[in-house]
Design a protein around this motif. Structure first.
Motif, PDB file in Angstrom:
ATOM      1  N   ARG A  74       0.818  -1.218   0.000  1.00  0.00           N
ATOM      2  CA  ARG A  74       0.000   0.000   0.000  1.00  0.00           C
ATOM      3  C   ARG A  74       0.844   1.257   0.000  1.00  0.00           C
ATOM      4  O   ARG A  74       0.415   2.312  -0.446  1.00  0.00           O
ATOM      5  N   GLN A  75       2.059   1.144   0.532  1.00  0.00           N
ATOM      6  CA  GLN A  75       2.940   2.310   0.566  1.00  0.00           C
ATOM      7  C   GLN A  75       3.597   2.578  -0.781  1.00  0.00           C
ATOM      8  O   GLN A  75       4.224   3.620  -0.973  1.00  0.00           O
ATOM      9  N   VAL A  76       3.434   1.663  -1.723  1.00  0.00           N
ATOM     10  CA  VAL A  76       4.033   1.839  -3.041  1.00  0.00           C
ATOM     11  C   VAL A  76       3.275   2.886  -3.854  1.00  0.00           C
ATOM     12  O   VAL A  76       3.864   3.662  -4.591  1.00  0.00           O
ATOM     13  N   HIS A  77       1.953   2.936  -3.696  1.00  0.00           N
ATOM     14  CA  HIS A  77       1.144   3.846  -4.497  1.00  0.00           C
ATOM     15  C   HIS A  77       1.587   5.297  -4.407  1.00  0.00           C
ATOM     16  O   HIS A  77       1.724   5.972  -5.437  1.00  0.00           O
ATOM     17  N   PRO A  78       1.814   5.860  -3.195  1.00  0.00           N
ATOM     18  CA  PRO A  78       2.273   7.253  -3.147  1.00  0.00           C
ATOM     19  C   PRO A  78       3.602   7.475  -3.860  1.00  0.00           C
ATOM     20  O   PRO A  78       3.799   8.520  -4.493  1.00  0.00           O
ATOM     21  N   LEU A  79       4.513   6.528  -3.765  1.00  0.00           N
ATOM     22  CA  LEU A  79       5.813   6.656  -4.425  1.00  0.00           C
ATOM     23  C   LEU A  79       5.660   6.615  -5.936  1.00  0.00           C
ATOM     24  O   LEU A  79       6.280   7.403  -6.669  1.00  0.00           O
ATOM     25  N   VAL A  80       4.828   5.700  -6.414  1.00  0.00           N
ATOM     26  CA  VAL A  80       4.592   5.596  -7.849  1.00  0.00           C
ATOM     27  C   VAL A  80       3.903   6.854  -8.364  1.00  0.00           C
ATOM     28  O   VAL A  80       4.253   7.389  -9.420  1.00  0.00           O
ATOM     29  N   ARG A  81       2.917   7.336  -7.603  1.00  0.00           N
ATOM     30  CA  ARG A  81       2.188   8.543  -8.006  1.00  0.00           C
ATOM     31  C   ARG A  81       3.129   9.734  -8.128  1.00  0.00           C
ATOM     32  O   ARG A  81       3.076  10.488  -9.102  1.00  0.00           O
ATOM     33  N   GLU A  82       4.004   9.911  -7.158  1.00  0.00           N
ATOM     34  CA  GLU A  82       4.941  11.034  -7.182  1.00  0.00           C
ATOM     35  C   GLU A  82       5.865  10.966  -8.398  1.00  0.00           C
ATOM     36  O   GLU A  82       6.136  11.984  -9.042  1.00  0.00           O
ATOM     37  N   ALA A  83       6.318   9.765  -8.718  1.00  0.00           N
ATOM     38  CA  ALA A  83       7.220   9.609  -9.856  1.00  0.00           C
ATOM     39  C   ALA A  83       6.515   9.867 -11.180  1.00  0.00           C
ATOM     40  O   ALA A  83       7.132  10.340 -12.145  1.00  0.00           O
ATOM     41  N   ALA A  84       5.208   9.590 -11.233  1.00  0.00           N
ATOM     42  CA  ALA A  84       4.469   9.699 -12.492  1.00  0.00           C
ATOM     43  C   ALA A  84       3.936  11.094 -12.771  1.00  0.00           C
ATOM     44  O   ALA A  84       3.652  11.429 -13.931  1.00  0.00           O
ATOM     45  N   ALA A 109      -8.870  -2.364 -12.161  1.00  0.00           N
ATOM     46  CA  ALA A 109      -7.947  -1.290 -12.489  1.00  0.00           C
ATOM     47  C   ALA A 109      -8.209  -0.152 -11.515  1.00  0.00           C
ATOM     48  O   ALA A 109      -9.363   0.233 -11.303  1.00  0.00           O
ATOM     49  N   LEU A 110      -7.161   0.383 -10.914  1.00  0.00           N
ATOM     50  CA  LEU A 110      -7.297   1.426  -9.900  1.00  0.00           C
ATOM     51  C   LEU A 110      -6.508   2.661 -10.335  1.00  0.00           C
ATOM     52  O   LEU A 110      -5.300   2.587 -10.560  1.00  0.00           O
ATOM     53  N   ALA A 111      -7.187   3.804 -10.444  1.00  0.00           N
ATOM     54  CA  ALA A 111      -6.518   5.055 -10.796  1.00  0.00           C
ATOM     55  C   ALA A 111      -5.793   5.584  -9.555  1.00  0.00           C
ATOM     56  O   ALA A 111      -6.420   5.908  -8.554  1.00  0.00           O
ATOM     57  N   GLY A 190       7.648  -5.395 -10.732  1.00  0.00           N
ATOM     58  CA  GLY A 190       6.740  -5.286  -9.607  1.00  0.00           C
ATOM     59  C   GLY A 190       5.605  -4.301  -9.792  1.00  0.00           C
ATOM     60  O   GLY A 190       4.772  -4.150  -8.897  1.00  0.00           O
ATOM     61  N   VAL A 191       5.540  -3.621 -10.926  1.00  0.00           N
ATOM     62  CA  VAL A 191       4.474  -2.652 -11.181  1.00  0.00           C
ATOM     63  C   VAL A 191       3.773  -3.022 -12.475  1.00  0.00           C
ATOM     64  O   VAL A 191       4.394  -3.112 -13.526  1.00  0.00           O
ATOM     65  N   GLU A 192       2.469  -3.240 -12.401  1.00  0.00           N
ATOM     66  CA  GLU A 192       1.671  -3.556 -13.575  1.00  0.00           C
ATOM     67  C   GLU A 192       0.621  -2.472 -13.734  1.00  0.00           C
ATOM     68  O   GLU A 192      -0.246  -2.307 -12.879  1.00  0.00           O
TER      69      GLU A 192
END
Length: 224
Positions: A74-84, A109-111, A190-192
């Motif tokens: 669950r902590q991956v989402h904020p990191l991915v969002r920031e990078a994107a 699918a989750l935005a 690790g990211v799809e």
């Protein structure tokens, strides 16, 4: 292994990776063989990982990934969002449509990141946290196409279509009158997921598909 690394931690991480790659779990003997260590070492690794809920063992003794991994995930989402976000902002402003990063969450699918253009008179309201089936909408279809081909190539079924197999186009699948374009993220361990845009139109302009592919590539580069 180097002097600065931990052999025990390395083995523990290898156990998690091995378990993540199987649907039916692995026995102590199987893990011992794959790791090249004795069973006693494997028992100790599993016991430690179980204490942190990263591994669980079923009644038959097979080890599987534990629910503790979900809490870490669950902590991956904020990191991915920031990078994107930089690539999404550029895409939204360039196309004049709502841009989004979508990740797989189970069968949906989750935005996880959405950027709306600043200069348009109107645009589609597409919110972070929006969910939909993977087989509906350009974002989910792009992910499924990547799964099926390994390279995000191939066409989707139904109303999805596209001249360039690297992206997927849809119309009216998630919202009446809205069209979408999306391209899968490639080469990110690790990211799809996928990057896409949604707009109020009967069709997607020709230049949008390739532009979405470029944005997906930018996001993938930021995540590597």
């Amino acid at each position: 292994m180097t002097a600065e690394t931990s052999q025990t931690l390395d083995r523990g991480l290898r156990v998690l990776k091995l378990l993540a790659d199987t649907d039916h779990g692995l026995t102590v003997t199987e893990l011992s063989t794959k790791l090249g260590v004795n069973r006693t070492v494997v028992y100790r690794l599993l016991a430690t990982l179980e204490q942190h809920a990263l591994v669980r063992r079923d009644l038959g003794g097979r080890a599987r990934v534990g629910l503790g991994v979900l809490r870490l995930g669950r902590q991956v989402h904020p990191l991915v969002r920031e990078a994107a976000l930089p690539a999404l902002r550029s895409l939204a402003e360039d196309i004049g449509a709502t841009a989004h990063l979508t990740l797989v969450d189970g069968t949906e699918a989750l935005a996880v990141a959405v950027v709306e253009p600043t200069w348009t008179d109107y645009h589609v309201a597409y919110r972070t946290g929006f969910r939909h089936p993977l087989d509906r909408g350009a974002a989910g279809r792009a992910i499924l196409a990547a799964r099926q081909s390994g390279l995000a190539k191939g066409s989707a079924k139904g109303s999805a279509k596209g001249a360039d197999p690297a992206y997927i186009l849809t119309h009216g699948e998630l919202e009446a009158g809205a069209s979408g374009a999306a391209a899968a993220l490639l080469g990110v361990t690790g990211v799809e997921g996928s990057v896409g845009v949604v707009m109020l139109s009967d069709s997607v302009p020709e230049r949008v598909g390739p532009r979405v592919v470029d944005a997906a590539r930018e996001v993938a580069d930021a995540l590597r």
